[in-house]
Write an enzyme that holds these catalytic residues in place. Structure first.
Site, short mmCIF file in Angstrom:
data_model
loop_
_atom_site.label_atom_id
_atom_site.label_comp_id
_atom_site.label_asym_id
_atom_site.label_seq_id
_atom_site.Cartn_x
_atom_site.Cartn_y
_atom_site.Cartn_z
N PRO A 1 42.34 -39.27 -106.21
CA PRO A 1 42.55 -38.44 -107.39
C PRO A 1 42.37 -39.15 -108.73
O PRO A 1 42.77 -40.31 -108.88
CB PRO A 1 44.00 -37.96 -107.24
CG PRO A 1 44.62 -38.86 -106.24
CD PRO A 1 43.52 -39.32 -105.34
N ASN A 2 41.74 -38.42 -109.62
CA ASN A 2 41.52 -38.84 -111.02
C ASN A 2 40.44 -39.91 -111.19
O ASN A 2 40.09 -40.25 -112.32
CB ASN A 2 42.83 -39.31 -111.69
CG ASN A 2 43.87 -38.21 -111.69
OD1 ASN A 2 43.58 -37.09 -112.11
ND2 ASN A 2 45.06 -38.48 -111.19
N ARG B 1 39.18 -42.17 -118.67
CA ARG B 1 40.59 -42.21 -118.32
C ARG B 1 41.16 -43.62 -118.58
O ARG B 1 40.66 -44.59 -118.00
CB ARG B 1 40.70 -41.89 -116.83
CG ARG B 1 42.04 -42.14 -116.23
CD ARG B 1 41.97 -42.17 -114.71
NE ARG B 1 43.31 -42.27 -114.18
CZ ARG B 1 43.61 -42.73 -112.98
NH1 ARG B 1 42.67 -43.13 -112.17
NH2 ARG B 1 44.85 -42.81 -112.59
N TYR C 1 41.38 -49.08 -116.76
CA TYR C 1 40.35 -48.86 -115.72
C TYR C 1 38.92 -49.16 -116.18
O TYR C 1 38.00 -49.05 -115.38
CB TYR C 1 40.45 -47.42 -115.20
CG TYR C 1 41.80 -47.12 -114.58
CD1 TYR C 1 42.23 -47.81 -113.45
CD2 TYR C 1 42.65 -46.17 -115.14
CE1 TYR C 1 43.48 -47.56 -112.89
CE2 TYR C 1 43.90 -45.90 -114.58
CZ TYR C 1 44.31 -46.60 -113.46
OH TYR C 1 45.53 -46.36 -112.91
N ASN D 1 39.53 -46.28 -102.36
CA ASN D 1 40.52 -46.40 -103.43
C ASN D 1 41.34 -45.12 -103.37
O ASN D 1 40.92 -44.08 -103.86
CB ASN D 1 39.84 -46.54 -104.79
CG ASN D 1 40.86 -46.76 -105.91
OD1 ASN D 1 42.07 -46.57 -105.69
ND2 ASN D 1 40.40 -47.17 -107.08
N ALA E 1 46.43 -42.68 -106.75
CA ALA E 1 47.88 -42.44 -106.73
C ALA E 1 48.42 -42.23 -105.32
O ALA E 1 49.58 -42.54 -105.03
CB ALA E 1 48.22 -41.25 -107.62
N GLU F 1 40.96 -51.44 -98.60
CA GLU F 1 41.61 -50.75 -99.73
C GLU F 1 41.23 -51.46 -101.03
O GLU F 1 41.35 -52.69 -101.11
CB GLU F 1 43.13 -50.81 -99.50
CG GLU F 1 43.95 -50.24 -100.65
CD GLU F 1 45.45 -50.44 -100.42
OE1 GLU F 1 45.86 -50.85 -99.31
OE2 GLU F 1 46.20 -50.21 -101.37
N HIS G 1 41.50 -51.46 -105.46
CA HIS G 1 42.08 -50.97 -106.70
C HIS G 1 41.41 -51.67 -107.87
O HIS G 1 41.20 -52.89 -107.83
CB HIS G 1 43.59 -51.23 -106.75
CG HIS G 1 44.31 -50.54 -105.66
ND1 HIS G 1 44.53 -49.19 -105.67
CD2 HIS G 1 44.80 -51.01 -104.49
CE1 HIS G 1 45.16 -48.85 -104.55
NE2 HIS G 1 45.33 -49.93 -103.82
N ARG H 1 51.73 -53.96 -112.52
CA ARG H 1 51.98 -52.72 -113.26
C ARG H 1 53.38 -52.18 -112.97
O ARG H 1 54.26 -52.91 -112.53
CB ARG H 1 50.86 -51.73 -112.95
CG ARG H 1 49.48 -52.28 -113.33
CD ARG H 1 48.38 -51.27 -113.10
NE ARG H 1 48.59 -50.08 -113.91
CZ ARG H 1 47.97 -48.92 -113.68
NH1 ARG H 1 47.10 -48.82 -112.69
NH2 ARG H 1 48.20 -47.88 -114.46
#
Ligand code: DQA
Length: 145
Positions: free
Chosen positions: A9-10, A17, A22, A73, A76, A97, A99, A106
């Site tokens: 998502p996103n 964004r 990012y 990725n 969320a 995975e 990111h 964070r």
């Protein structure tokens, strides 16, 4: 060698964004870079982006029929989705995975990945280059299986 690249998502909003977190690159631009690297390694890539958990679960569920590895990725959903974790755990192919940001630097709620314990490994914090590193790791791991 066929690799499926999944973005959660996103991530369709990359480029506009939270650029400070990012980066300015769009997902399309990142995918193009991945294709270039894949070409050098004789790997084929398919891309899938969804903002919907169930769609990602469905895509993962069928992945070991057609692919040698998955780069994901989960965005969320990394921190919340037992369903995506279970779908990854069910696969017989390596899942890497990735990111863009370093999730451990964070907010605390991002420090836990439900996916990491069932993934082959994790790349976190190298900006768009995380995808390239994840892709190279996927090619290497799948090539050794
Ligand atoms: C992310 C990190 C997640 O915590 C966040 O929800 C994202 C992107 C990353 O690539 O850094 O959407 O997966």
């Amino acid at each position: 060698m066929k690799i499926l690249v999944i973005n959660g998502p996103n991530l369709n909003l990359l480029g506009k964004r939270e650029k400070n977190v990012y980066g300015a690159r769009t997902l399309k631009e990142i995918n193009k870079k991945m294709l270039r690297v894949a070409g050098e390694k004789n790997a084929e890539l398919d891309f899938f982006q969804s903002n919907h958990e169930g769609e990602i679960v469905d895509k993962l569920g069928a992945a070991d029929k057609s692919y040698n590895a998955v780069v994901i990725n989960p965005a969320a959903y990394t921190h919340t989705s037992v369903a995506i974790r279970d779908a990854v755990a069910a696969l017989d192919i390596p899942v890497i995975e990735v990111h863009i940001s370093n999730i451990y630097k964070r907010e605390e709620f991002r420090h836990k990945s439900l996916i990491a314990p069932v993934a082959q490994g994790q790349v976190s914090g190298f900006g768009e280059y995380s995808y390239i590193l994840g892709l190279l790791a996927a090619i290497h791991t799948a090539g050794n299986k």
